[in-house]
Design a protein around this motif. Structure first.
Motif, mmCIF file in Angstrom:
data_model
loop_
_atom_site.group_PDB
_atom_site.id
_atom_site.type_symbol
_atom_site.label_atom_id
_atom_site.label_comp_id
_atom_site.label_asym_id
_atom_site.label_seq_id
_atom_site.Cartn_x
_atom_site.Cartn_y
_atom_site.Cartn_z
ATOM 1 N N SER A 18 2.090 -17.862 3.230
ATOM 2 C CA SER A 18 1.565 -16.582 2.772
ATOM 3 C C SER A 18 1.438 -16.567 1.262
ATOM 4 O O SER A 18 0.461 -16.064 0.711
ATOM 5 C CB SER A 18 2.498 -15.444 3.214
ATOM 6 N N ALA A 19 2.451 -17.118 0.566
ATOM 7 C CA ALA A 19 2.427 -17.151 -0.889
ATOM 8 C C ALA A 19 1.238 -17.955 -1.392
ATOM 9 O O ALA A 19 0.578 -17.588 -2.366
ATOM 10 C CB ALA A 19 3.729 -17.731 -1.425
ATOM 11 N N ALA A 20 0.950 -19.067 -0.697
ATOM 12 C CA ALA A 20 -0.155 -19.931 -1.123
ATOM 13 C C ALA A 20 -1.499 -19.229 -0.972
ATOM 14 O O ALA A 20 -2.435 -19.473 -1.722
ATOM 15 C CB ALA A 20 -0.141 -21.220 -0.305
ATOM 16 N N LEU A 21 -1.577 -18.315 -0.003
ATOM 17 C CA LEU A 21 -2.848 -17.655 0.294
ATOM 18 C C LEU A 21 -2.930 -16.236 -0.268
ATOM 19 O O LEU A 21 -3.930 -15.552 -0.080
ATOM 20 C CB LEU A 21 -3.052 -17.602 1.820
ATOM 21 N N ALA A 22 -1.861 -15.802 -0.944
ATOM 22 C CA ALA A 22 -1.793 -14.410 -1.374
ATOM 23 C C ALA A 22 -2.938 -14.032 -2.296
ATOM 24 O O ALA A 22 -3.304 -14.773 -3.192
ATOM 25 C CB ALA A 22 -0.466 -14.156 -2.076
ATOM 26 N N GLU A 23 -3.485 -12.877 -2.037
ATOM 27 C CA GLU A 23 -4.513 -12.293 -2.888
ATOM 28 C C GLU A 23 -4.694 -10.855 -2.431
ATOM 29 O O GLU A 23 -4.071 -10.414 -1.461
ATOM 30 C CB GLU A 23 -5.830 -13.057 -2.770
ATOM 31 N N GLY A 24 -5.527 -10.140 -3.115
ATOM 32 C CA GLY A 24 -5.809 -8.773 -2.676
ATOM 33 C C GLY A 24 -4.887 -7.769 -3.336
ATOM 34 O O GLY A 24 -4.636 -7.837 -4.543
ATOM 35 N N GLU A 25 -4.366 -6.817 -2.557
ATOM 36 C CA GLU A 25 -3.654 -5.689 -3.118
ATOM 37 C C GLU A 25 -2.301 -5.472 -2.448
ATOM 38 O O GLU A 25 -2.027 -6.002 -1.371
ATOM 39 C CB GLU A 25 -4.488 -4.410 -2.963
ATOM 40 N N LEU A 26 -1.483 -4.679 -3.115
ATOM 41 C CA LEU A 26 -0.225 -4.193 -2.552
ATOM 42 C C LEU A 26 -0.067 -2.756 -3.041
ATOM 43 O O LEU A 26 -0.146 -2.498 -4.240
ATOM 44 C CB LEU A 26 0.962 -5.036 -3.018
ATOM 45 N N TRP A 251 24.836 6.582 -2.992
ATOM 46 C CA TRP A 251 23.568 6.371 -2.295
ATOM 47 C C TRP A 251 23.029 4.974 -2.598
ATOM 48 O O TRP A 251 23.421 4.341 -3.569
ATOM 49 C CB TRP A 251 22.528 7.419 -2.716
ATOM 50 N N MET A 252 22.132 4.523 -1.748
ATOM 51 C CA MET A 252 21.369 3.302 -2.015
ATOM 52 C C MET A 252 19.923 3.524 -1.613
ATOM 53 O O MET A 252 19.635 3.977 -0.499
ATOM 54 C CB MET A 252 21.922 2.096 -1.266
ATOM 55 N N ASP A 253 19.020 3.214 -2.524
ATOM 56 C CA ASP A 253 17.598 3.170 -2.197
ATOM 57 C C ASP A 253 17.244 1.756 -1.759
ATOM 58 O O ASP A 253 17.829 0.781 -2.249
ATOM 59 C CB ASP A 253 16.756 3.584 -3.408
ATOM 60 N N ASN A 254 16.287 1.664 -0.835
ATOM 61 C CA ASN A 254 16.001 0.394 -0.177
ATOM 62 C C ASN A 254 14.497 0.143 -0.104
ATOM 63 O O ASN A 254 13.718 1.077 0.105
ATOM 64 C CB ASN A 254 16.552 0.424 1.259
ATOM 65 N N VAL A 255 14.093 -1.111 -0.250
ATOM 66 C CA VAL A 255 12.688 -1.477 -0.140
ATOM 67 C C VAL A 255 12.366 -1.754 1.328
ATOM 68 O O VAL A 255 13.071 -2.541 1.983
ATOM 69 C CB VAL A 255 12.356 -2.721 -0.983
ATOM 70 N N ALA A 256 11.329 -1.125 1.831
ATOM 71 C CA ALA A 256 10.948 -1.305 3.230
ATOM 72 C C ALA A 256 9.421 -1.321 3.345
ATOM 73 O O ALA A 256 8.707 -0.932 2.424
ATOM 74 C CB ALA A 256 11.531 -0.191 4.098
ATOM 75 N N VAL A 257 8.940 -1.783 4.504
ATOM 76 C CA VAL A 257 7.499 -1.915 4.752
ATOM 77 C C VAL A 257 7.090 -0.931 5.844
ATOM 78 O O VAL A 257 7.728 -0.859 6.895
ATOM 79 C CB VAL A 257 7.146 -3.357 5.173
ATOM 80 N N LEU A 258 6.014 -0.195 5.599
ATOM 81 C CA LEU A 258 5.540 0.768 6.593
ATOM 82 C C LEU A 258 4.925 0.075 7.803
ATOM 83 O O LEU A 258 4.336 -1.003 7.689
ATOM 84 C CB LEU A 258 4.518 1.713 5.960
ATOM 85 N N LYS A 259 5.033 0.717 8.922
ATOM 86 C CA LYS A 259 4.553 0.171 10.194
ATOM 87 C C LYS A 259 3.067 -0.159 10.145
ATOM 88 O O LYS A 259 2.639 -1.168 10.701
ATOM 89 C CB LYS A 259 4.827 1.187 11.316
ATOM 90 N N ASP A 260 2.283 0.676 9.474
ATOM 91 C CA ASP A 260 0.832 0.471 9.442
ATOM 92 C C ASP A 260 0.378 -0.137 8.114
ATOM 93 O O ASP A 260 -0.743 0.101 7.661
ATOM 94 C CB ASP A 260 0.101 1.791 9.686
ATOM 95 N N ALA A 261 1.241 -0.921 7.494
ATOM 96 C CA ALA A 261 0.932 -1.494 6.177
ATOM 97 C C ALA A 261 -0.367 -2.301 6.227
ATOM 98 O O ALA A 261 -0.466 -3.281 6.980
ATOM 99 C CB ALA A 261 2.071 -2.380 5.706
ATOM 100 N N PRO A 262 -1.381 -1.952 5.428
ATOM 101 C CA PRO A 262 -2.650 -2.683 5.449
ATOM 102 C C PRO A 262 -2.568 -4.073 4.804
ATOM 103 O O PRO A 262 -3.418 -4.911 5.053
ATOM 104 C CB PRO A 262 -3.601 -1.770 4.658
ATOM 105 N N ASN A 263 -1.538 -4.291 3.985
ATOM 106 C CA ASN A 263 -1.368 -5.585 3.307
ATOM 107 C C ASN A 263 0.005 -6.154 3.651
ATOM 108 O O ASN A 263 0.853 -6.381 2.777
ATOM 109 C CB ASN A 263 -1.515 -5.406 1.796
ATOM 110 N N LEU A 264 0.213 -6.387 4.952
ATOM 111 C CA LEU A 264 1.532 -6.740 5.461
ATOM 112 C C LEU A 264 2.084 -8.012 4.829
ATOM 113 O O LEU A 264 3.257 -8.063 4.434
ATOM 114 C CB LEU A 264 1.477 -6.891 6.984
#
Length: 342
Positions: A18-26, A251-264
């Motif tokens: 994935s890293a080798a092919l990464a492009e586009g947006e986040l 408290w702790m804030d956490n990084v997570a990915v949305l279910k419908d993420a367009p740039n998974l």
């Protein structure tokens, strides 16, 4: 000694591909004034990905937008209890951070957490406490008590900002009265409401912009988070962060990915990127909180390692991590909050 973790070879290979092919947006949806621009630039250059950033001011604001659907966001940064809520509602992608290359850097004490046991959905971002900070030049008495917000001394009346946050305000009131959190006792909650309504007469504002409120001189005491208190003290040196004897929130804030993420795939790259010690330190150096990633101290500003807002006194109460409340308690809190905000 750093614990050895078994990482699925297939997952590592997939990540590398994935890293080798990464492009586009986040597209990242994070708390406002909480993301290091230099860290984002580093990610963009490393993976040839354009990052778009939007901000929110509360977990509930973020949840409502995500529940409405079609946000276009990939990454969100919920607090601990909100991660659990979003997992239960099927709003997060199970991206398996625990199988990624950099997962071995996550401090073991932040792996088997009640909001995401084993870390299948999320990783640590920043963690800290919610208390208040006060100008000791204006008030020179004992600050380690919630009485300053709920039974204000003359020097602070009309000079107080509270967070515009239902849970933080109500939980502080519950602690001051000696009652437990997630409180469904109607008599005790009536006492809390009376306490808040009486105290409100001495509050100037209820606002999330705590750094701005303090550094502008608009208020002399603000309920706030420890990292924000440190950032405010850099501009107003007489500020001091309180560790009230009645208790305070952890408290702790956490990084997570949305279910419908367009740039998974790019989102997965970002998750792994944020578990790198140097990248985690970049966030801490900006936001002024601890991060839960081992080895990051080596890259953190020296003042972070000894700041009174970050290093708690030995006699301070243990931070209280509040779990999600049952719906009937949430309904009761909403009634109190609606009355308070009238």
């Amino acid at each position: 000694m750093k614990p050895t973790r078994t990482i699925a070879a297939a997952s590592v290979l997939a990540l590398a591909a994935s890293a080798a092919l990464a492009e586009g947006e986040l597209n990242i949806y994070n708390w406002g004034n909480y993301t290091n621009p230099e860290m984002i630039e580093k990610f963009e250059k490393e993976y040839d990905v354009t990052v778009n950033l939007d901000g929110y001011d509360s977990n509930e604001t973020m949840l409502a937008k995500v529940q409405a659907g079609n946000t276009g966001y990939d990454i969100v940064v919920p607090g601990d209890y909100m991660i659990k809520v979003m997992i239960e509602q099927g709003l997060l992608e199970e991206v398996k951070p625990n199988e990624m290359e950099n997962f071995g850097n996550v401090d073991p004490k932040w792996v088997d957490v009640w909001w995401d046991n084993g870390r299948n959905y999320s990783i640590p971002y920043q963690w800290g406490t919610t208390s208040f900070t006060v100008d000791t030049e204006v008030y020179d008495g004992d600050i380690d008590t919630l009485a300053l917000m709920f039974d204000a001394p003359e020097e602070l009346k009309g000079r107080i900002n509270m967070l515009n946050d239902m849970n933080d305000v109500i939980n502080a009131g519950l602690r001051y009265l000696g009652y437990g959190r997630c409180n469904g006792n109607e008599d005790e909650m009536r006492e809390v409401m009376e306490l808040l309504l009486e105290a409100k007469a001495d509050w100037r504002t209820m606002d999330y912009s705590t750094i701005e409120k303090l550094t502008s001189g608009d208020v002399d005491l603000s309920q706030t988070w420890n990292g924000a208190a440190m950032r405010a003290r850099a501009q107003r040196p007489t500020l001091k962060y309180a560790y009230p004897k009645e208790g305070f929130t952890g408290w702790m804030d956490n990084v997570a990915v949305l279910k419908d993420a367009p740039n998974l795939e790019n989102a997965k790259l970002f998750i792994n990127f944020m578990m790198d010690a140097e990248n985690a330190a970049m966030t801490s150096n900006f936001a002024r909180y601890a991060n839960g990633i081992m080895g990051s101290e080596e890259f953190m500003d020296a003042e972070m390692l000894e700041a009174p807002e970050i290093v708690m006194p030995a006699d301070a109460p243990t931070p209280d991590f509040v779990t999600p409340c049952p719906q009937e308690v949430v309904d009761l809190y909403n009634k109190v909050w609606t009355r308070l905000k009238q």
